[in-house]
Each structure stands twice: as C-alpha cells, then as structure tokens.
Design a protein around this motif. Structure first.
Motif, short mmCIF file in Angstrom:
data_model
loop_
_atom_site.label_atom_id
_atom_site.label_comp_id
_atom_site.label_asym_id
_atom_site.label_seq_id
_atom_site.Cartn_x
_atom_site.Cartn_y
_atom_site.Cartn_z
N GLY B 102 0.81 -1.21 0.00
CA GLY B 102 0.00 0.00 0.00
C GLY B 102 0.84 1.26 0.00
N PHE B 103 2.16 1.10 0.08
CA PHE B 103 3.01 2.28 -0.06
C PHE B 103 2.84 2.84 -1.45
N ASN B 104 2.76 4.16 -1.52
CA ASN B 104 2.62 4.78 -2.84
C ASN B 104 3.85 5.61 -3.14
N PRO B 105 4.55 5.31 -4.22
CA PRO B 105 5.81 6.01 -4.52
C PRO B 105 5.64 7.50 -4.75
N GLU B 106 4.42 7.92 -5.13
CA GLU B 106 4.21 9.33 -5.44
C GLU B 106 3.92 10.17 -4.20
N LEU B 107 3.71 9.50 -3.07
CA LEU B 107 3.42 10.25 -1.85
C LEU B 107 4.69 10.40 -1.03
N THR B 108 4.70 11.35 -0.13
CA THR B 108 5.88 11.53 0.72
C THR B 108 5.92 10.45 1.79
N GLY B 109 7.07 10.33 2.43
CA GLY B 109 7.22 9.36 3.50
C GLY B 109 6.16 9.57 4.57
N ARG B 110 5.95 10.85 4.93
CA ARG B 110 4.98 11.17 5.97
C ARG B 110 3.58 10.70 5.57
N GLU B 111 3.17 11.02 4.34
CA GLU B 111 1.83 10.63 3.90
C GLU B 111 1.68 9.11 3.88
N ASN B 112 2.76 8.44 3.50
CA ASN B 112 2.71 6.98 3.45
C ASN B 112 2.57 6.37 4.83
N VAL B 113 3.16 7.02 5.84
CA VAL B 113 3.02 6.52 7.20
C VAL B 113 1.55 6.51 7.60
N PHE B 114 0.86 7.61 7.27
CA PHE B 114 -0.55 7.69 7.65
C PHE B 114 -1.40 6.72 6.84
N LEU B 115 -1.07 6.57 5.57
CA LEU B 115 -1.81 5.64 4.72
C LEU B 115 -1.64 4.21 5.21
N ASN B 116 -0.41 3.85 5.50
CA ASN B 116 -0.13 2.49 5.99
C ASN B 116 -0.78 2.26 7.34
N LEU B 140 14.72 7.91 9.84
CA LEU B 140 14.47 8.59 8.56
C LEU B 140 13.97 10.02 8.76
N GLU B 141 14.28 10.61 9.93
CA GLU B 141 13.75 11.94 10.25
C GLU B 141 13.94 12.94 9.12
N ARG B 142 15.10 12.90 8.49
CA ARG B 142 15.43 13.92 7.50
C ARG B 142 14.70 13.72 6.18
N PHE B 143 14.14 12.53 5.99
CA PHE B 143 13.63 12.19 4.66
C PHE B 143 12.11 12.17 4.56
N MET B 144 11.44 12.49 5.66
CA MET B 144 10.00 12.25 5.69
C MET B 144 9.20 13.09 4.70
N ASP B 145 9.73 14.23 4.28
CA ASP B 145 8.97 15.05 3.35
C ASP B 145 9.39 14.82 1.90
N GLN B 146 10.21 13.82 1.70
CA GLN B 146 10.56 13.45 0.32
C GLN B 146 9.59 12.39 -0.17
N LYS B 147 9.45 12.36 -1.48
CA LYS B 147 8.58 11.32 -2.04
C LYS B 147 9.22 9.95 -1.86
N LEU B 148 8.37 8.97 -1.69
CA LEU B 148 8.87 7.63 -1.40
C LEU B 148 9.69 7.07 -2.56
N LYS B 149 9.41 7.54 -3.76
CA LYS B 149 10.14 6.99 -4.91
C LYS B 149 11.62 7.37 -4.87
N ASN B 150 11.94 8.39 -4.05
CA ASN B 150 13.34 8.77 -3.93
C ASN B 150 14.06 8.05 -2.79
N TYR B 151 13.34 7.16 -2.12
CA TYR B 151 13.95 6.37 -1.04
C TYR B 151 14.71 5.19 -1.64
N SER B 152 15.74 4.77 -0.95
CA SER B 152 16.37 3.51 -1.35
C SER B 152 15.48 2.38 -0.86
N SER B 153 15.67 1.18 -1.41
CA SER B 153 14.79 0.08 -1.01
C SER B 153 14.98 -0.24 0.47
#
Lengths: 268, 400
Positions: B102-116, B140-153
């Motif tokens: 249910g993680f969505n690559p187009e959403l930010t880390g923060r948004e994905n936390v709430f979705l999950n 991952l404090e520094r990365f939460m406002d980045q889109k998930l697609k920019n995260y490493s696996s």
C-alpha cells in the motif's frame, strides 16, 4: 455487508485515507490541479451550449435552457465518472488486494466518493448559473436530494458489477466506453424530450433510469416544463420499470460483487 | 479451540485452476463456452495441511520457491479462501503479508506513514501520537517530506517495518524481513522480535535463511513441493530443508556434462566404466555428516591388462576447491584382477556442502591408466551446525 460494518471505525479510517490518497494523486503534477475537475466539464458544457443552443437552437421552448442543459450534463458526467472509475477500481488496486486483507467493497466505495465530491462542486456551479439565469426557487427542489440518492445507488450498483466483472473480462473497459457514449445520446441530455414526437419512442426512452433521473432533476430545480416519466407513462405499470431497474442493478451488483470477491486476490 | 492455540489449520487444501491460455476477454470466453474441453490445469498447491501454532510461539515457515509458502501465508492472512478445510485464528492477525504494502511512490514518507497506518486500522490522531516513534525507529527523520520513490529500497523497508511493529495484533506475519536492511537495522529487528516475544505475541516468520530459523524459532514448518509437510524443531527443519534443496538430477547432469569434456585422460588400458555412490547399499547423491559413505568403481580392462595391478587415488574437493582429503590404495590389499573396487568412509566427517571427486588409476610404473578430474558430484547435509571443513571426533571435558 451489514450497515454497522460499513461505519465501523476501522473501515471509516480506511475509506477516508483511500479517498484522500486518490485526491492527492489525481492531479499531481498539473498546474491547475483540482480546478480541472471543474474546468473540464465546464468547457465541455460550453462546447455543447454553443453547438446545440446557439447553432441548432434546440431548446427554444424551454425556459432557462442553458441551466437545463448544464444540469443534464453534470448528472451524466457524474454517472460516467463513477462507472468508468468503477470498472478499473479493483484491478487498479490489484497490488494491494493480492497482499492485504481489507474489505474489498471499500475500494469501490472510495472511488465513488471522489466522484461524489466532484458532483458536489459541479452542483455549486449549477447553483451559480441558476442565480445568474434568475431561475426561481421551487418547492419541488426539496425532492432533488432524493433524485441524487437514486442516481448514486444506480451508479454504485453498476460500478460494483463492472469492477468485479472486469477482473475476469478485460474487454469490459472498452465495451463500457461505447455503452457510455451511446447512453449519452439515447438519454435526453442535449435535446428536450418534446423534440421526439413518436410517443412510443418517448416511452421507450424512459425505460432508462438515467432518462428518468435527469428529467426528474430538471423538473425539481430548473423548470416544470420538463417532460417526466410520470406524464408519459401515467398510471401504467411501466412507470415502475426505471425504479425497479435501479433496485435490480444495485442488488444484483452487490450480490455479484460479494460472490466474486472471494477470488479477486487470485485472479486480479 | 484450546486457549493456548493461536492458529489452527485443519485439512486445508488449495488448488489453482490454471487456464492453458488465460481467457481474459469476452470473445475468448464465448468461444470457450461452445467448446467442450477447456484447457485447464489443476495445480495442487497445498494438499490437506494440518498444523497448530501455539500462542506466544515464534513459528518459522521454510520452503523452496514454489512450495506454497506464499499461498499458505495468504490463506492465513485471509487474502485467499481455502478450497476445503478450516483456518481458525484466535485473536487479531496483521492483515498484510509483506512489508510496505500500500506504499505509494508518489506520496511523501509522511503521507505513506498515515496511509499504511490506516491499513492497520489507526486513525490520523492515533498515528500522530506514534509518528515520532516510528520515524525515529526507522532513522528517517530527515527524509520524511521526500517522495517515497526517492527512497532507497532499504529505507522503504525500514519505514515499513517500523510501522508494522506498531500493529497491536496478537499474531504478526513477517516475510523475509531480515533479508533486507543493513546489519545495524537487522540488530534492531532482532531486538524487536525478542520484545514481541516477551509480550507473548505470536510471530510467524517466513524465510530462506535457516540460520534465522535456528536462532529465533521455537518450531518450524517445512513445505515441500511433494506436499509433505512437517512441523519440527528448528534444527531438524534445517536438515529437511537442506535435503529438499539438493537436486540429485542436477548433480548427475553435472557429472555427464563433465564426462564429455577434456577432464579425462590416461592410456585407457584400464578404465572406470561406472561410478556409483551409495549409502547403506542404496545409490544416492546426498550424504549426512557422521553417516556412511561408499564409492564403487566398476572397471573395464583391455585383454592385455587383465592381470595388471592398479593403484587407485581419490581426491575430494569442497565447493571452494579445497582438497579435503586424498586417499590412495597403496596400503590396501586389492585383487590383481579386480573388476570392482569400493572405497568406504564409515562416518563421513565432511561439513555440509557440495563436493566433487577426482578419480585416478595408475599402473605398475605409475603410468596414468585413467584420470577423471572432478567428474563426480555429491552433497553433504547435516542435522546440526558446525564450523570448518570437517568434523572430527573430538570431545569436551571440564574440571574445577
């Protein structure tokens, strides 16, 4: 699908989050963003208005014909949006369905809710047009919400059926596109029904719940000079056909969806 | 159901109908309606499976690819419905079988936390209360406002795992979580596992790594393609898993492909006609540490070499190419006209792994009669872990 189940806390949270995600994702990367869900139908309406009202002079006998036309297109667009999103609702979330257990009808419901939000906004525009056109408020407007409920249930029933059937038959999305296009013309949206002089044909057209819904909506809020199913089929048993069809589609859709949903995870 | 059982699986079967040519169009379905014979293939993925998982147990599920692991997991999670049989779950079970569903690559880390979180049944308010905790654990404090697609696996899995452990379900499913993430994160996972276990929650871990099974699991289930299943201790499970992982046919194919290569030389006066590996008289390619091993050589003599004495030499190589041992027949009393020679190790000391054997035959003047270089292959498995290349018969004692 018990009502209590639908409003359980967990399901409400999930529904809300799914709708919010849909919302965020849909217009991502476009400059005007959400405004497009208003601009697109308005522009299409403008084209229809110029061609059919200005060029072809179709609605001459009917007061407030532009509003009459706008309301018809808004309702039809809602129907088109909800059902064509419904077709792909389950398949589109295949990744999720294969890996998590969630109530599957919530997925269809969530896709219908974003269409509902759009309908709400579009109806606001209709209201503005009505004010600009000096349409008098009528007491029959109180019946308008009832018409909307009927419309929503009909569209939801079709969506449930389509989303479940699309898992197995992927031709359905193309077929449905054609059906929608055809439906747009056999439903009196562009033309006033009075233009069809063959009474038998008028009766036949009213067997379509969408014709009944759109004409009722226009009668309720725009003008009483709208031909409705009650005038055409007064006192006949056929009068109940559009309503029976809505009920049939809703119950049939629910039943088919419930029956098929067990295999979604395997087939999607 | 008794109170101490968390999951009871009873006589569960699952069969998939695999159409030979999948009909996903109306035309196809119509055409097929009029044809009598439909091209379906029944694939029995799980056949009459029964087992219990106790409350508070750390339960491992192992099996090769295609053994039905995922199907079993999906049945447990309620994503699939069993064809026959029942699955009873005592308590709540995590609804997903994989991290980051249910993680969505187009959403930010923060948004994905709430979705999950919503998929786990948490409201935004509840998630906000846990948010700092989750992000802190994932580092991952520094990365939460980045889109998930920019995260490493690795980052995605860390985030997913951090949310998943917030689940309050009594039964948790984890599929190969330890395979990803760096060592530091793995250590954290292990800590979490211990904590969850202390809280009395039931954990089901699906993995290929037998080390993890032996380290964490109380019991393990081994799934085999032959649909035989066994629930046993982790060490026994490891042994069974090792056995089903050895493909005898593949070992034999390896022999054949090398026989035709240049790995054979010698004057051919006496040749090895056939080699047979046996254990307790049964031909096999799989041996167990500490158990018997025999290699039988059938010879083919040219008429003028009927009485020629032969010196046999063997060399056993492990997968790293190290010669583990190299016995020869110099001290042995062998018949001059022997047609069959057998070399036996009563208690094989080799560590688990793949081995190859070089076989050499020398004549009276040390001329090479026949030499097969690393042409014979076999595998060794063990029911316990050990270090090094061989196991010697040492013993421990102590004194105060």
């Amino acid at each position: 699908m018990v009502i209590g189940n639908i409003v359980s806390k967990k399901n409400r949270i999930l529904l809300r989050e799914l709708v919010a995600t849909d919302f965020k994702l849909r217009y991502q990367g476009s400059m005007l963003g959400y405004a497009w869900s208003l601009l697109r139908p308005l522009m299409l309406f403008l084209i229809l208005y110029v061609v059919f009202v200005k060029f072809l002079k179709l609605g001459t006998g009917i007061p407030h014909y532009p509003v009459y036309l706008l309301l018809g297109t808004v309702i039809w667009n809602f129907f088109g949006e909800i059902t064509s999103q419904g077709v792909g609702a389950i398949v589109g979330r295949g990744e999720l369905i294969r890996k998590i257990r969630i109530p599957l009808w919530i997925i269809v419901l969530s896709s219908s809710i974003s269409a509902l939000i759009n309908l709400g906004l579009n109806l606001l525009v209709v209201l503005i047009f009505m004010a600009a056109n000096h349409v008098d408020p009528m007491r029959s407007a109180l019946l308008f919400p009832l018409v909307l409920v009927e419309l929503y249930l009909f569209a939801l029933g079709i969506s449930l059926f389509l989303s479940a059937a699309f898992v197995k038959f992927r031709d359905l999305s193309y077929i449905w596109e054609v059906v929608l296009q055809g439906g747009f013309y056999i439903t009196p949206i562009l033309y006033p029904l009075s233009r069809i002089t063959n009474l038998k044909l008028q009766k036949l057209i009213f067997m379509n719940p969408m014709a009944q819904i759109i004409q009722d909506a226009r009668y309720a809020v725009v003008t009483h000079q709208t031909t409705t199913v009650y005038q055409v089929l007064r006192g006949r048993i056929y009068l109940y056909i559009p309503f029976a069809l809505v009920l049939l589609v809703l119950l049939g859709g629910l039943r088919y969806f419930k029956q098929q949903s067990k295999q979604f995870a395997e087939n999607v | 159901m008794q109170d101490n059982i968390a999951i009871r699986v009873k006589n569960v079967s699952k069969t998939f109908l695999l159409p030979h040519e999948k009909q996903t169009s109306l035309k196809g379905a119509l055409v097929h309606m009029f044809r009598r014979k439909r091209g379906f293939e029944r694939q029995h993925v799980l056949d009459d499976i029964t087992f219990d998982i106790k409350k508070g147990e750390f339960f491992g599920i192992v099996g090769r690819n295609g053994s039905g692991k995922s199907t079993l997991l999906k049945l447990l999670a309620g994503i699939y419905t069993p064809d026959t049989g029942h699955i009873t779950i005592n308590g709540r079970l995590t609804p997903f079988i994989e991290l980051g569903v249910g993680f969505n690559p187009e959403l930010t880390g923060r948004e994905n936390v709430f979705l999950n979180g919503a998929l786990l049944g948490y409201s935004r308010k509840e998630m906000r209360a846990m948010y700092t905790d989750i992000v802190g654990f994932a580092e991952l404090e520094r990365f939460m406002d980045q889109k998930l697609k920019n995260y490493s696996s690795g980052m995605q899995v860390r985030l997913a795992f951090s949310i998943a452990i917030k689940s309050q379900s009594e039964v948790l499913l984890f599929d190969e979580v330890l395979a990803v993430g760096d060592e530091r994160f793995q250590k954290k996972c292990i800590e979490v596992f211990h904590n969850l276990k202390e809280e009395g929650r039931t954990i089901i871990l699906v993995t290929h790594d037998m080390g993890n099974v032996e380290r964490f699991c109380d019991r393990a289930l081994v799934l085999d393609k032959s649909q035989k299943i066994s629930v046993t201790t982790p060490s026994k499970a490891a042994a069974i898993y090792a056995r089903i992982n050895v493909d005898e046919k593949q070992l034999k194919d390896k022999d054949a492909s090398q026989e035709n290569s240049v790995a054979r030389r010698g004057n051919g006066a006496i040749r090895v006609a056939k080699t047979t590996l046996t254990k307790d008289g049964e031909p096999t390619r799989i041996f167990t540490t500490g158990e018997p091993f025999s290699l039988q050589l059938d010879l083919e003599r040219q008429p003028d070499a009927a009485q020629l004495p032969v010196l046999f030499g063997l060399a056993f190589f492990n997968a790293d190419g190290v010669a583990v041992t190299g016995p020869n027949s110099r001290q042995a009393q062998l018949d001059r006209d022997a047609k069959t020679v057998i070399y036996t190790i009563p208690e094989l000391p080799f560590a688990p792994g793949d081995y190859s054997v070089t076989i050499a035959l020398y004549g009276e003047h040390m001329e090479t009669l026949d030499l097969l270089d690393k042409t014979l292959h076999f595998s060794v498995i063990s029911d316990h872990t050990m270090g090094g290349a061989v196991e010697v018969a040492g013993s421990w004692s102590s004194a105060k």
